[in-house]
Design an enzyme around this catalytic site. Sequence first.
Site, mmCIF file in Angstrom:
data_model
loop_
_atom_site.group_PDB
_atom_site.id
_atom_site.type_symbol
_atom_site.label_atom_id
_atom_site.label_comp_id
_atom_site.label_asym_id
_atom_site.label_seq_id
_atom_site.Cartn_x
_atom_site.Cartn_y
_atom_site.Cartn_z
ATOM 1 N N TYR A 159 0.966 -1.130 0.091
ATOM 2 C CA TYR A 159 -0.218 0.123 0.019
ATOM 3 C C TYR A 159 0.950 1.167 0.050
ATOM 4 C CZ TYR A 159 -3.813 3.370 1.357
ATOM 5 O OH TYR A 159 -4.603 4.431 1.419
ATOM 6 N N LYS A 163 0.829 3.920 -3.039
ATOM 7 C CA LYS A 163 0.417 5.445 -2.827
ATOM 8 C C LYS A 163 1.640 6.451 -2.972
ATOM 9 C CE LYS A 163 -3.931 5.041 -2.071
ATOM 10 N NZ LYS A 163 -4.960 5.496 -3.110
#
Length: 250
Positions: A159, A163
């Site tokens: 993640y 991002k």
Amino acid sequence: MTQDRPLQGKVALVTGAGHGIGEAIARIFGAAGAKTVCAARTTSEIEAVASAIQVEGGEALAVTCDVTDLQQVTSMMQQIEARFGGLDVLMANAGGNIHRGRVDASDPGAWVGGVQLNLTSAYYCARAAIPLMKKRGGGRIIMMGSGMGHRGVAGHSSYCVGKAGVWMLTRVLAEELVAEGISVNEMVPGPVITPATEAERLEGGRLAAFEMPGEWAKQPDEVAPLALFIASCPEPGPTAQSFSFMRRQG
């Protein structure tokens, strides 16, 4: 455009619009006058959101789309062009923290899948949206970022990396598109209480962002106004910026 309806006459696409932050953003865009395209994988959810926008006096279109699939993204943009003639605002919201665990114990397929969900999907949508924005003489691309893309958190590498890539993609696209009048910015909501985070909490999961000292856990409706602010800034507006609702520093 009016003060009460700053997106009047604009066409806005919100991915991941079936629930949570995406639903809240789609509804606030609709209330602000935008012709709102609600996109997600679950048809029943986006149809419900589009119906709610219409009940509230707006115009909305539900498009079933898996944004990690380039062909589906291309088809979605073709539907938008056929219905509305172009696109003014892309809210690339779809994503999620779907892979957790240390890198040395990770499942490679799941790890890459997390990056695809958060980063590749944003790339696909931006790439396909740009020609539709050029037809309108400009536009706004808003990437859904995360504080975890600016600050690594152990056990959440997929993640965080996805991002972080979104933030770099934001800055590169801003440089590439400034001459076309298309701004590209990142929105960082901080921890938000959504069906996904609640399900993880009930299963005993550790929600890293929620555990940061002094952080503010928000409802989706509390972060949607930030997306509207970015989408409705006077032209040419800011670009290559990260707008954050986080309270912590670092």
